[in-house]
Write a protein that holds these residues in place. Structure first.
Motif, PDB file in Angstrom:
ATOM      1  N   GLY A 282     -35.701  31.933  -6.736  1.00  0.00           N
ATOM      2  CA  GLY A 282     -35.080  32.092  -5.427  1.00  0.00           C
ATOM      3  C   GLY A 282     -33.827  32.947  -5.478  1.00  0.00           C
ATOM      4  O   GLY A 282     -33.573  33.764  -4.577  1.00  0.00           O
ATOM      5  N   ILE A 283     -33.041  32.790  -6.545  1.00  0.00           N
ATOM      6  CA  ILE A 283     -31.837  33.599  -6.706  1.00  0.00           C
ATOM      7  C   ILE A 283     -32.206  35.080  -6.824  1.00  0.00           C
ATOM      8  O   ILE A 283     -31.592  35.953  -6.187  1.00  0.00           O
ATOM      9  N   VAL A 284     -33.220  35.357  -7.659  1.00  0.00           N
ATOM     10  CA  VAL A 284     -33.632  36.755  -7.840  1.00  0.00           C
ATOM     11  C   VAL A 284     -34.104  37.348  -6.517  1.00  0.00           C
ATOM     12  O   VAL A 284     -33.707  38.460  -6.132  1.00  0.00           O
ATOM     13  N   GLU A 285     -34.937  36.623  -5.801  1.00  0.00           N
ATOM     14  CA  GLU A 285     -35.506  37.135  -4.557  1.00  0.00           C
ATOM     15  C   GLU A 285     -34.452  37.291  -3.464  1.00  0.00           C
ATOM     16  O   GLU A 285     -34.452  38.281  -2.725  1.00  0.00           O
ATOM     17  N   ASP A 286     -33.554  36.297  -3.365  1.00  0.00           N
ATOM     18  CA  ASP A 286     -32.579  36.309  -2.269  1.00  0.00           C
ATOM     19  C   ASP A 286     -31.386  37.219  -2.542  1.00  0.00           C
ATOM     20  O   ASP A 286     -30.864  37.867  -1.628  1.00  0.00           O
ATOM     21  N   GLU A 287     -30.927  37.246  -3.790  1.00  0.00           N
ATOM     22  CA  GLU A 287     -29.705  37.976  -4.117  1.00  0.00           C
ATOM     23  C   GLU A 287     -29.965  39.393  -4.612  1.00  0.00           C
ATOM     24  O   GLU A 287     -29.117  40.276  -4.446  1.00  0.00           O
ATOM     25  N   LEU A 288     -31.119  39.618  -5.230  1.00  0.00           N
ATOM     26  CA  LEU A 288     -31.382  40.920  -5.835  1.00  0.00           C
ATOM     27  C   LEU A 288     -32.530  41.666  -5.166  1.00  0.00           C
ATOM     28  O   LEU A 288     -32.507  42.889  -5.068  1.00  0.00           O
ATOM     29  N   GLY A 289     -33.542  40.938  -4.726  1.00  0.00           N
ATOM     30  CA  GLY A 289     -34.639  41.540  -3.983  1.00  0.00           C
ATOM     31  C   GLY A 289     -35.287  42.710  -4.687  1.00  0.00           C
ATOM     32  O   GLY A 289     -35.666  42.637  -5.867  1.00  0.00           O
ATOM     33  N   ASP A 290     -35.403  43.826  -3.977  1.00  0.00           N
ATOM     34  CA  ASP A 290     -36.072  45.014  -4.510  1.00  0.00           C
ATOM     35  C   ASP A 290     -35.198  45.809  -5.471  1.00  0.00           C
ATOM     36  O   ASP A 290     -35.636  46.843  -6.003  1.00  0.00           O
TER      37      ASP A 290
END
Length: 286
Positions: free
Chosen positions: A187-195
């Motif tokens: 979730g951190i990767v998807e929400d904070e870093l995304g693409d």
């Protein structure tokens, strides 16, 4: 079970577990089965069969057997060692259930992929999730949680002595980043870093750490205590830790208020005794 657990070599476990992944056992056991009880020796005189097995009788009456589900490969919370399920969550849930008046744990735990645990709970294939699961608003839309039993933050793992040396999340931009499917790290990767990163999802963190050691992955986002455990045993290191204020809880079905209350009271009882500290010392050395 806890009295029978033995010390083990963490490096040996992680080496053996990685190649084949963590086997999942999806024998969908019946849940909340009433344990058989015998007649009281001081009964009311009915012509009942005195041969009924009364092994599960307690002074408080009949016990309900609950089936626990977990996701091995999350050292030191839960893992398989020589075919035996061990870990902090295993010991703690056993201690907590022992403090309840009306419940007992089934002998066999269900071992599932992490993102299969909530569906298994909702489908009544298991009765409680014990898998270092963070209490979140999104998860609470589907299940209920007990009171918190552990607090944690998130860490970033990198290869020891490698070229990647991030100090903050933004430093991961443009890199190959991994996390376990369904976890807070994902979730951190998807929400904070995304693409901004090239993200790979893994069924378990052991596989991700192996990729990190080989240099085919640049970084992993993972719960702090688990990151430290891997750093102790593998050629990886914690680059930095960032505060998320996560709280772990045991998951139960939303309509299972009695079990939720019983487990929460059990957690409080274990924490108030010396047993919580003993279990923590056993698995975290703290």
């Amino acid at each position: 079970m806890r009295d029978q657990q033995r010390r083990f070599d963490r490096r040996e476990y992680l080496t053996l577990a990685g190649g084949a992944g963590v086997a999942t056992t999806i024998g969908l056991a019946g849940c909340l089965e009433d344990a058989e009880t015998g007649d009281d020796d001081e009964g009311n005189g009915d012509d009942a069969d005195d041969g009924v097995d009364d092994a599960d009788d307690t002074d408080d009456g009949e016990l309900e057997t609950i089936v626990a589900g977990t996701n091995p490969g999350f050292e030191p919370f839960q893992m398989n060692v020589d075919g035996e399920l061990v870990g902090f969550d295993v010991d703690l849930l056993e201690a907590v259930v022992a403090e309840t008046d009306g419940y007992e744990l089934a002998d066999d735990w269900e071992e599932l992929e992490f993102d299969s645990l909530i569906p298994a709970l909702e489908n009544e294939n298991i009765d409680v999730i014990a898998a270092a699961m963070t209490i979140t608003e999104e998860r609470e839309e589907s299940i209920s949680f007990t009171e918190s039993y552990y607090s944690a933050d998130q860490s970033v793992l990198v290869q020891s002595g490698g070229d990647v040396d991030p100090d903050e999340l933004e430093d991961l931009e443009g890199l190959e980043v991994g996390a376990q499917s369904g976890t807070t790290g994902e979730g951190i990767v998807e929400d904070e870093l995304g693409d901004d990163v090239d993200y790979t999802s893994y069924d378990n963190y052991v596989l991700a750490v192996e990729e990190l050691e080989r240099g085919t992955l640049d970084a992993i986002v993972i719960d702090e205590p688990v990151a430290e455990s891997f750093a102790d045993d593998r050629d990886v290191e914690v680059a930095f830790t960032f505060e998320t204020g996560e709280e772990y809880g045991f998951g139960v079905r939303q309509d299972d208020d009695d079990l939720q209350e019983a487990l929460s009271e059990g957690i409080a009882a274990v924490e108030e005794s010396s047993e919580y500290d003993e279990i923590t010392q056993e698995w975290f050395g703290e």
